[in-house]
Design a protein around this motif. Structure first.
Motif, short mmCIF file in Angstrom:
data_model
loop_
_atom_site.label_atom_id
_atom_site.label_comp_id
_atom_site.label_asym_id
_atom_site.label_seq_id
_atom_site.Cartn_x
_atom_site.Cartn_y
_atom_site.Cartn_z
N ALA A 58 0.82 -1.21 0.00
CA ALA A 58 0.00 0.00 0.00
C ALA A 58 0.85 1.27 0.00
CB ALA A 58 -0.94 -0.01 1.21
N SER A 59 2.09 1.15 0.45
CA SER A 59 2.96 2.32 0.50
C SER A 59 3.74 2.54 -0.80
CB SER A 59 3.94 2.19 1.67
OG SER A 59 4.91 1.19 1.41
N LYS A 60 3.46 1.73 -1.83
CA LYS A 60 4.19 1.79 -3.09
C LYS A 60 3.23 2.05 -4.25
CE LYS A 60 7.88 -0.05 -0.99
NZ LYS A 60 7.70 0.51 0.33
N ARG A 61 3.80 2.56 -5.35
CA ARG A 61 3.07 2.66 -6.62
C ARG A 61 3.88 1.88 -7.64
NH1 ARG A 61 -0.79 7.24 -7.98
NH2 ARG A 61 -0.54 6.06 -9.87
N PHE A 62 3.32 0.78 -8.10
CA PHE A 62 4.00 -0.10 -9.05
C PHE A 62 3.56 0.23 -10.47
CE2 PHE A 62 3.48 -2.40 -5.04
CZ PHE A 62 4.80 -2.68 -4.74
N HIS A 63 4.52 0.26 -11.39
CA HIS A 63 4.25 0.60 -12.78
C HIS A 63 4.86 -0.45 -13.70
CE1 HIS A 63 2.88 4.60 -11.61
NE2 HIS A 63 3.94 4.68 -10.82
N PRO A 64 4.34 -0.58 -14.93
CA PRO A 64 4.98 -1.47 -15.90
C PRO A 64 6.46 -1.08 -16.06
CG PRO A 64 2.84 -0.76 -16.70
CD PRO A 64 3.13 0.06 -15.48
N GLY A 65 7.31 -2.09 -16.10
CA GLY A 65 8.75 -1.86 -16.19
C GLY A 65 9.45 -1.99 -14.84
N ASP A 66 8.69 -1.88 -13.74
CA ASP A 66 9.27 -2.09 -12.42
C ASP A 66 9.54 -3.57 -12.22
OD1 ASP A 66 8.90 0.62 -11.94
OD2 ASP A 66 7.23 0.34 -10.54
N GLN A 67 10.32 -3.89 -11.19
CA GLN A 67 10.51 -5.30 -10.85
C GLN A 67 10.48 -5.47 -9.34
OE1 GLN A 67 14.07 -7.22 -12.17
NE2 GLN A 67 15.42 -5.99 -10.93
N LEU A 68 10.02 -6.65 -8.94
CA LEU A 68 10.02 -7.06 -7.54
C LEU A 68 11.18 -8.03 -7.36
CD1 LEU A 68 6.25 -7.99 -7.09
CD2 LEU A 68 7.36 -5.83 -6.48
#
Length: 160
Positions: free
Chosen positions: A34-44
């Motif tokens: 919830a504290s993050k904004r994930f976008h295409p191109g990011d990685q976990l």
């Protein structure tokens, strides 16, 4: 070319659970995500002891029921990088007995990047994430900022 540079500007690497945890039974993954904004191109990146945990990507139904019967993907190296290639919701659980029910489950909502060709200064354009980044994320974001600046300069020169 400008679009490629703008796309690179939003890429970030997120070490799951950091800064105070990892892929373990102690971390609250709902709060972390919830504290993050994930976008295409990011990685976990999932870091854990492979003797004690694994990472299964599963469907929403399997996430909700903690079922390991038909995973979409199975990761078990202890240092697993998962690319977030498109917008949508992704679901991850630990496949070890009782771990998912004990809270080792992560829902990631990947949203379209705000770094499309929106004018600089437009409301919401290039809005930063609200949480402090991990050291790896900070380095990635710093490099991405350089790409963003190059992209803005290139776009401005093309429009002139």
């Amino acid at each position: 070319m400008a679009v490629a540079l703008f796309g690179a500007a939003s890429a970030a690497t997120y070490n799951v659970g950091e800064p105070s945890g990892s892929w373990d039974l102690r971390t609250n993954y709902g709060d972390w995500a919830a504290s993050k904004r994930f976008h295409p191109g990011d990685q976990l990146v999932f870091k854990y002891s492979p003797q004690n945990h694994d990472v299964l990507e599963v469907s929403k139904a399997d996430y909700d029921s903690c079922s390991t019967a038909s995973p979409i993907a199975n990761h078990n190296s202890g240092n697993d990088a998962v690319a977030l290639t498109s917008a949508g919701t992704r679901y991850f659980i630990c496949g070890f007995t009782g771990h998912c029910a004990g809270g080792m489950k992560l829902q990631v909502d990947v949203v379209p990047s705000a770094t499309s060709l929106a004018p600089a200064g437009a409301p919401g354009a290039n809005a930063p994430a609200a949480s402090p980044p991990s050291p790896v994320s900070a380095a990635t974001k710093a490099t991405a900022t350089g790409f963003a600046l190059a992209g803005v300069l290139l776009a401005a020169s093309l429009m002139a």
